[in-house]
Design an enzyme around this catalytic site. Structure first.
Site, short mmCIF file in Angstrom:
data_model
loop_
_atom_site.label_atom_id
_atom_site.label_comp_id
_atom_site.label_asym_id
_atom_site.label_seq_id
_atom_site.Cartn_x
_atom_site.Cartn_y
_atom_site.Cartn_z
N SER A 141 0.85 -1.19 0.00
CA SER A 141 0.00 0.00 0.00
C SER A 141 0.89 1.24 0.00
CB SER A 141 -0.90 0.00 1.23
OG SER A 141 -1.64 1.21 1.27
N ASP B 199 -3.97 4.20 -3.12
CA ASP B 199 -5.25 4.67 -2.59
C ASP B 199 -5.51 6.12 -3.00
OD1 ASP B 199 -4.26 2.73 0.07
OD2 ASP B 199 -6.17 2.40 -0.95
N HIS C 66 -7.03 2.09 -6.17
CA HIS C 66 -8.22 1.97 -5.32
C HIS C 66 -8.88 3.35 -5.21
CE1 HIS C 66 -9.88 0.92 -1.03
NE2 HIS C 66 -10.82 1.18 -1.89
N GLY D 66 -3.61 1.85 9.28
CA GLY D 66 -3.36 1.70 10.71
C GLY D 66 -4.58 1.36 11.56
N ASP E 198 -8.07 -5.91 1.72
CA ASP E 198 -7.48 -4.59 1.97
C ASP E 198 -7.83 -4.10 3.38
OD1 ASP E 198 -7.77 -1.31 0.29
OD2 ASP E 198 -6.38 -2.10 1.79
N GLY F 299 0.29 -3.13 4.32
CA GLY F 299 0.51 -1.75 4.77
C GLY F 299 1.27 -1.65 6.06
C1 DX5 Z 1 -7.48 2.39 3.55
C2 DX5 Z 1 -6.76 1.84 2.35
C3 DX5 Z 1 -5.78 0.74 2.66
C4 DX5 Z 1 -4.71 1.12 3.70
C5 DX5 Z 1 -4.21 -0.14 4.37
O1 DX5 Z 1 -8.68 2.95 3.17
O2 DX5 Z 1 -7.68 1.36 1.40
O3 DX5 Z 1 -5.17 0.33 1.45
O4 DX5 Z 1 -3.68 1.77 3.10
O5 DX5 Z 1 -3.39 0.20 5.43
P1 DX5 Z 1 -3.20 -0.82 6.66
O6 DX5 Z 1 -2.51 -2.02 6.08
O7 DX5 Z 1 -2.35 -0.06 7.60
O8 DX5 Z 1 -4.53 -1.16 7.18
ZN ZN Z 2 -6.81 0.51 -0.45
#
Ligand code: DX5
Ligand code: ZN
Length: 230
Positions: free
Chosen positions: A9, A36, A67, A146, A176, A198
């Site tokens: 991510s 994102d 995304h 997070g 995700d 992420g």
């Molecule tokens: C949040 C995003 C995710 C995010 C994931 O809306 O779609 O892709 O970056 O981050 P973590 O892995 O920290 O949950």
């Molecule tokens: Zn995402």
């Protein structure tokens, strides 16, 4: 068994060393780069945009997994037509005509995917699924990195995987949100295939990205082996 993939991510990367991070991903032959895009409306946050996508697409051939967490996606999809072979996932509830949005994504040469908010069921996508290349199951509320996994979403991955298998659709199932070392085995068991990595895995604080990729890969390999010996 389908190939299991990692999609770092990019919003979780340290932007001050993005080139070095991309060099690691190129060397490690990473599968996708998850980007994102947030508009401050569909989600209460802003992140990356088309210029960031253009910059990384000019530096590497790694497939982009875009995304879109934006309202009125049809208006902006044309801005992303530079990235052939990218996968563009949008949230169907943001489009007046979800199938028309899928057609628009494909018209621009990208693969089409839908991202499912935790509250949205796969069954509600019944008439969209035949035209999709990817289904992204959000295991957190969209908008921030997070966050902690929403418990019921592991069952939702399983339900989605069973439904897609039963219907015989050729759709990659992406997971995700909070894809952590602890959550990954359950997400694999449930049928996840592409994992957005992420803050709780690849980009964990004080972690070594290259080592974390190897660690991630070894978990996927072990699961693939288990699957093929079953
Ligand atoms: C949040 C995003 C995710 C995010 C994931 O809306 O779609 O892709 O970056 O981050 P973590 O892995 O920290 O949950
Ligand atoms: Zn995402």
């Amino acid at each position: 068994m389908k190939t299991l993939k990692i999609a770092p991510s990019m919003m979780c990367a340290d932007f001050l060393v993005i080139k070095e991070v991309l060099d690691i991903f190129i060397e490690q032959k990473i599968d996708y780069l998850h980007v994102d895009i947030m508009d401050g409306h569909y989600v209460p946050n802003f992140t990356l945009g088309k210029d960031f996508c253009r910059a990384i697409a000019s530096y590497t051939d790694i497939l982009l997994d875009i995304h879109l967490m934006i309202e009125n996606p049809d208006r902006f999809i044309g801005d992303f037509n530079l990235f052939r072979n990218a996968v563009v996932c949008y949230h169907p509830e943001t489009s007046y005509h979800p199938l028309r949005t899928v057609e628009l994504i494909k018209k621009h040469g990208a693969k089409a995917g839908a991202a499912l908010d935790p509250s949205v069921t796969v069954q509600s996508m019944k008439y969209l699924l035949p035209d999709l290349d990817m289904l992204s199951i959000m295991t957190i509320n969209p908008g921030y990195a997070g966050q902690k996994l929403i418990p019921g979403t592991i069952d939702k991955i399983r339900e989605t995987a069973d439904y897609i298998q039963e219907k015989g659709y050729k759709i990659e199932i992406e997971v995700d949100g909070n894809v952590s070392w602890q959550n990954l085995p359950a997400m694999l068991e449930a049928g996840g295939e592409v994992f957005v990595a992420g803050t709780s895995s690849l980009f964990e604080k004080d972690g070594d990205i290259a080592q974390n990729i190897e660690k991630f890969r070894s978990i996927l390999k072990k699961f693939e082996k288990k699957g093929s010996s079953a």
